[in-house]
Design a protein around this motif. Structure first.
Motif, mmCIF file in Angstrom:
data_model
loop_
_atom_site.group_PDB
_atom_site.id
_atom_site.type_symbol
_atom_site.label_atom_id
_atom_site.label_comp_id
_atom_site.label_asym_id
_atom_site.label_seq_id
_atom_site.Cartn_x
_atom_site.Cartn_y
_atom_site.Cartn_z
ATOM 1 N N VAL A 234 -5.267 -9.782 6.214
ATOM 2 C CA VAL A 234 -5.582 -8.368 6.447
ATOM 3 C C VAL A 234 -6.696 -7.965 5.488
ATOM 4 O O VAL A 234 -6.675 -8.351 4.318
ATOM 5 C CB VAL A 234 -4.336 -7.478 6.160
ATOM 6 N N GLU A 235 -7.647 -7.181 6.010
ATOM 7 C CA GLU A 235 -8.664 -6.605 5.130
ATOM 8 C C GLU A 235 -8.377 -5.131 4.927
ATOM 9 O O GLU A 235 -8.196 -4.388 5.904
ATOM 10 C CB GLU A 235 -10.051 -6.792 5.744
ATOM 11 N N LEU A 236 -8.349 -4.733 3.662
ATOM 12 C CA LEU A 236 -8.092 -3.337 3.319
ATOM 13 C C LEU A 236 -9.365 -2.775 2.711
ATOM 14 O O LEU A 236 -9.831 -3.268 1.673
ATOM 15 C CB LEU A 236 -6.958 -3.239 2.295
ATOM 16 N N GLU A 237 -9.887 -1.748 3.360
ATOM 17 C CA GLU A 237 -11.082 -1.115 2.804
ATOM 18 C C GLU A 237 -10.619 -0.011 1.863
ATOM 19 O O GLU A 237 -9.905 0.911 2.276
ATOM 20 C CB GLU A 237 -11.908 -0.534 3.956
ATOM 21 N N THR A 238 -10.978 -0.127 0.598
ATOM 22 C CA THR A 238 -10.552 0.889 -0.382
ATOM 23 C C THR A 238 -11.774 1.561 -0.986
ATOM 24 O O THR A 238 -12.907 1.063 -0.831
ATOM 25 C CB THR A 238 -9.754 0.254 -1.542
ATOM 26 N N MET B 203 2.822 -1.727 4.455
ATOM 27 C CA MET B 203 2.329 -0.353 4.483
ATOM 28 C C MET B 203 3.486 0.614 4.243
ATOM 29 O O MET B 203 4.246 0.932 5.147
ATOM 30 C CB MET B 203 1.654 -0.057 5.827
ATOM 31 N N ALA C 232 0.022 -7.414 4.396
ATOM 32 C CA ALA C 232 -0.004 -6.033 3.888
ATOM 33 C C ALA C 232 1.314 -5.349 4.258
ATOM 34 O O ALA C 232 1.760 -5.433 5.402
ATOM 35 C CB ALA C 232 -1.180 -5.265 4.476
ATOM 36 N N VAL D 56 -6.538 3.378 0.345
ATOM 37 C CA VAL D 56 -6.897 2.444 1.417
ATOM 38 C C VAL D 56 -7.384 3.286 2.597
ATOM 39 O O VAL D 56 -6.652 4.131 3.113
ATOM 40 C CB VAL D 56 -5.694 1.562 1.814
ATOM 41 N N VAL E 251 0.858 -1.187 0.000
ATOM 42 C CA VAL E 251 0.000 0.000 0.000
ATOM 43 C C VAL E 251 0.894 1.237 0.000
ATOM 44 O O VAL E 251 1.681 1.444 0.919
ATOM 45 C CB VAL E 251 -0.933 0.010 1.230
ATOM 46 N N SER F 99 -8.954 1.926 5.494
ATOM 47 C CA SER F 99 -8.744 1.298 6.803
ATOM 48 C C SER F 99 -8.059 -0.047 6.608
ATOM 49 O O SER F 99 -8.125 -0.655 5.532
ATOM 50 C CB SER F 99 -10.072 1.123 7.556
ATOM 51 N N VAL F 100 -7.398 -0.464 7.676
ATOM 52 C CA VAL F 100 -6.647 -1.722 7.669
ATOM 53 C C VAL F 100 -7.121 -2.521 8.866
ATOM 54 O O VAL F 100 -7.066 -2.039 9.998
ATOM 55 C CB VAL F 100 -5.134 -1.433 7.827
#
Ligand SMILES: Cc1cc2nc3c(=O)[nH]c(=O)nc-3n(C[C@H](O)[C@H](O)[C@H](O)COP(=O)(O)OP(=O)(O)OC[C@H]3O[C@@H](n4cnc5c(N)ncnc54)[C@H](O)[C@@H]3O)c2cc1C
Length: 411
Positions: free
Chosen positions: A185-189, A201, A199, A175, A11, A177-178
């Motif tokens: 890992v969930e990445l909200e994009t 960063m 992930a 991105v 990211v 939130s992580v």
């Protein structure tokens, strides 16, 4: 069918992230690069046309081997991409012999056997007479291995090579939130949720706001270009090489000679006073006279012959850590997350080597250097990240004594 969108997401594709993506994809790892703008943009830390490269890293002894390896990788990146990324023109370090810049340079050179040339004030005046008003204790060190890197071209070249090696690259996507989840890992994009096993960063000055709780301070650092008086060719790059000069009061003037349509690139680090912390999302990148006032205040004295008002100004972001060292590693040893930031204003030269270190971490390959001094745990003030994975692995260890005074950036 895999429930994961990629094995690894990198990211942030500035200097560090683009090189990491190149290195990770080159090892055959299924990698996804995500950048909120586009590679080579001018809103982070990796722009401005030039960056000083030197091997005499005065900031930490372990950085010298990293700089040496980075240089090999810069050459490799240049060869593979067919782009000119590094100009080995030498570099000049000026200041008191026992000062931070020259003293630190000499110590690094001696300790690591780096060839450098000492210059007396008389030699300095003869060879680089543009530098006026030398102090009584000032000397200079010439590092022949130093030179200039091209940040925007390097970011674009590394991203392109990553693509060629199989990485997917998503630009114009942020991105938001992580979240640590079981096994990944969930990445909200902006484009939806992405699920990855690991992930990395590499989001520069945005690390402090996306993952609050780290002792990182994003700062506004203007870069300015000044035109020499008409017909004065002494300030062209081939006669006025990249330099750092410690001034009385420990301020550091840095820059390089003029190129093509650009004037002489200069900046000033003002020590002993906290620079202005900013939020990279809300800081106005428009330039104001305060951005260059301090520099123009000393320019006529130390570099006479330049116009007093800059011909061009750009705003750059950098991030400091309390002890002045980078942040590279897995917070709390978490297998899902790697942080890389806290550039402290001298991280571009190492970007290619850091990319390789990050690929080592991702692939669980023992890195070639100790990483304790850059551990994220030393800047983790409190754990702020949600861990829905319930794996009992602390994403951030607590280091209550991490709040020490921020050290000044170097190049
Ligand atoms: C004025 C100045 C002069 C410098 N001079 C030198 C020098 O001479 N030599 C040297 O070695 N170093 C120098 N440095 C330091 C060097 O430029 C930095 O260490 C380096 O550029 C850091 O790169 P980075 O990839 O960590 O950060 P950045 O280049 O800022 O990259 C971070 C990237 O992450 C992206 N991003 C952020 N948040 C998100 C998100 N949520 N989602 C998706 N993408 C995101 C950003 O858009 C950006 O592209 C200087 C720095 C400054 C400011």
């Amino acid at each position: 069918m895999s429930t994961w969108d990629a094995e690894v997401a990198v990211v942030g594709l500035g200097g560090w992230g683009a090189c990491a993506l190149w290195q990770i994809a080159s090892r055959g790892v299924d990698a996804l690069g995500i950048e909120q703008f586009h590679p080579g943009h001018g809103w982070g830390a990796s722009h401005g046309g030039s960056r000083m490269f030197r091997i005499t890293c005065l900031e930490h002894p372990e950085l010298v081997p990293l700089a040496r390896r980075s240089l090999e990788l810069w050459h490799e990146l240049a060869d593979l991409s067919g782009t000119s990324l590094f100009e080995n023109r030498g570099g000049l370090l000026i200041g008191p012999e026992d000062g931070r810049i020259v003293g630190g340079t000499l110590r690094a050179a001696l300790h690591h056997g780096i060839p450098v040339e000492h210059m007396t004030p008389a030699t300095l005046r003869e060879r680089f007479g543009q530098h006026a008003e030398l102090g009584p204790d000032d000397i200079a060190v010439w590092e022949p291995s130093a030179g200039i890197l091209r940040p925007e071209d390097a970011v674009r070249a590394a991203t392109q090579l990553a693509r060629s090696a199989g990485a997917r690259v998503v630009t114009g996507t942020r991105v938001h939130s992580v979240e640590l989840v079981s096994g990944g890992v969930e990445l909200e994009t902006g484009g939806g949720l992405l699920r990855v096993r690991q992930a990395v960063m590499t989001i520069g000055s945005w690390l402090a706001s996306l993952l609050p709780g780290l002792a990182l301070t994003p700062l506004r650092m203007p870069i300015t270009w000044f035109r020499p008086a008409t017909g004065d060719s002494r300030f062209e790059l081939d006669r006025f090489p990249v330099f750092m000069r410690e001034l009385p009061g420990a301020e550091v003037l840095w820059g390089n000679g003029s190129e093509k349509e650009h004037g002489v690139k200069l900046g000033l680090e003002v020590h002993g006073r906290a620079p202005r912390p900013i939020d990279p999302d809300t800081d106005d990148r428009c330039v104001v006279s305060e951005d260059w006032a301090e520099l123009t205040g000393v320019l006529g004295r130390y570099l006479p012959g330049l116009e007093p008002v800059p011909s061009q100004v750009s705003v750059c972001m950098l991030t400091t850590t309390p002890d002045g060292q980078f942040v590279i590693g897995r917070p709390g040893g978490d297998p899902r997350l790697i942080l890389a930031g806290g550039c402290n204003g001298h991280g571009f030269k190492h970007a290619s080597g850091i990319g390789e270190l990050l690929a080592d971490l991702v692939t669980h390959t023992p890195p070639p250097m100790p990483l304790d001094f850059v551990s994220p745990d030393r800047v983790a003030l409190r754990c702020s990240m949600r861990d829905a994975g319930g794996e009992g692995l602390p994403a951030c260890a607590t280091a209550p004594d991490a709040r020490v005074r921020a050290s000044p950036p170097a190049r």
